[in-house]
Motif scaffolding. Structure first.
Motif, short mmCIF file in Angstrom:
data_model
loop_
_atom_site.label_atom_id
_atom_site.label_comp_id
_atom_site.label_asym_id
_atom_site.label_seq_id
_atom_site.Cartn_x
_atom_site.Cartn_y
_atom_site.Cartn_z
N MET A 1 0.84 -1.19 0.00
CA MET A 1 0.00 0.00 0.00
C MET A 1 0.88 1.25 0.00
O MET A 1 1.72 1.42 0.87
CB MET A 1 -0.90 0.01 1.25
N ARG A 2 0.68 2.10 -1.00
CA ARG A 2 1.46 3.33 -1.13
C ARG A 2 0.66 4.49 -0.54
O ARG A 2 -0.49 4.70 -0.90
CB ARG A 2 1.78 3.58 -2.60
N ILE A 3 1.33 5.26 0.33
CA ILE A 3 0.61 6.28 1.11
C ILE A 3 1.32 7.63 1.02
O ILE A 3 2.55 7.71 1.10
CB ILE A 3 0.53 5.86 2.60
N LEU A 20 3.34 3.86 10.33
CA LEU A 20 2.96 3.11 9.13
C LEU A 20 4.14 2.32 8.57
O LEU A 20 3.98 1.18 8.12
CB LEU A 20 2.41 4.06 8.07
N ARG A 21 5.32 2.90 8.62
CA ARG A 21 6.50 2.18 8.13
C ARG A 21 6.82 0.99 9.02
O ARG A 21 7.29 -0.04 8.54
CB ARG A 21 7.69 3.14 8.03
N GLU A 23 4.66 -0.80 10.24
CA GLU A 23 3.69 -1.82 9.82
C GLU A 23 3.99 -2.32 8.41
O GLU A 23 3.15 -2.97 7.78
CB GLU A 23 2.28 -1.23 9.87
N SER A 24 5.17 -1.96 7.89
CA SER A 24 5.63 -2.37 6.55
C SER A 24 4.77 -1.77 5.44
O SER A 24 4.63 -2.36 4.36
CB SER A 24 5.64 -3.91 6.44
N LEU A 25 4.21 -0.59 5.70
CA LEU A 25 3.47 0.13 4.67
C LEU A 25 4.40 1.14 4.02
O LEU A 25 5.32 1.66 4.65
CB LEU A 25 2.25 0.82 5.29
N ASP A 26 4.16 1.43 2.75
CA ASP A 26 5.06 2.25 1.96
C ASP A 26 4.60 3.72 1.97
O ASP A 26 3.72 4.11 1.19
CB ASP A 26 5.10 1.71 0.52
N LEU A 117 -5.33 1.92 12.23
CA LEU A 117 -4.90 1.02 11.16
C LEU A 117 -6.10 0.32 10.52
O LEU A 117 -6.13 0.12 9.30
CB LEU A 117 -3.91 0.00 11.70
N HIS A 121 -6.93 0.55 6.51
CA HIS A 121 -7.08 -0.62 5.65
C HIS A 121 -8.49 -0.69 5.06
O HIS A 121 -8.67 -1.13 3.92
CB HIS A 121 -6.76 -1.89 6.42
#
Length: 219
Positions: A1-3, A20-21, A23-26, A117, A121
């Motif tokens: 997911m790109r944010i 967020l990072r 949580e391995s989110l981009d 979160l 999502h």
């Protein structure tokens, strides 16, 4: 997911990015100005934008205006708006285009990581995440009787799927009914909730807000 994150408070902006990072989110970009935010959306084509309502230069409606413009420029962009307190006019403006891929949370929810979160999502997946306080205040102009008790079981089903942000075609596919049946049920829902075509507020949005408020009360 790109944010992309647009927030002029540096502590909150970097704190959300760090969360967020972790949580391995981009997180592809963080900005502190609506113009920079729109440029980041154009450059990175994110899946989700997290946007503060009030941003420079006047700290009034720049954030919400930029969020609406970002969705116009990139149809399908999920937007999660953060606000220090309920801004009814701005919430209504954001929801006017429909509830799919829209979230509106009070900033205090960010500290409740699981809720934050979950909301992120949910909007990324095409649904809706509206803060209970926002729902409650947007409905203060309506009577205590929500009208939901008048709906049939099938109409409740249709409204529940509407509350996820799905359009009529997707509702038809989810519930295994024809699109004409969906139209019929939605017209009946509007009638039973006393939502006339001349209402200033979008009828679909108002119906969804009533459903969300009733769900919150029963939960």
């Amino acid at each position: 997911m790109r944010i992309v994150i647009a927030e002029d408070d540096p502590l909150l902006r970097e704190g959300v990015a760090l969360l967020l990072r972790a949580e391995s989110l981009d997180v592809v970009a963080t900005t502190d100005h609506p113009d920079a935010f729109l440029a980041a959306v154009a450059a990175h084509r994110p899946d989700v934008a997290i946007v503060d309502v009030r941003m420079p230069p006047t700290h009034t409606d720049e954030g919400i205006t930029a969020a609406v413009e970002a969705r116009r420029l990139q149809p399908g962009l999920a937007v999660l708006v953060l606000s220090a307190y309920v801004e009814e006019t701005f919430a209504t403006e954001l929801l006017a285009g429909g509830t799919a891929r829209i979230g509106y949370l009070l900033k205090e929810r960010v500290g409740r990581v699981d809720q934050f979160l979950d909301a992120l999502h949910r909007v990324a997946a095409g649904g809706t995440a509206i803060d209970p306080e926002v729902v409650a205040q947007l409905l203060t102009r309506t009577r205590t009787d929500s009208g939901l008790e008048r709906l049939t079981a099938r109409e409740h089903d249709v409204l529940a799927v509407m509350a996820e942000g799905l359009g009529n075609t997707a509702i038809s596919e989810r519930l295994f009914i024809s699109e004409s049946a969906v139209h019929k049920h939605i017209r009946s829902i509007f009638a039973k909730l006393d939502l006339a075509p001349a209402d200033r507020a979008d009828r679909r949005v108002t119906a969804v807000l009533r459903y969300l408020e009733e769900t919150r009360r029963r939960g």
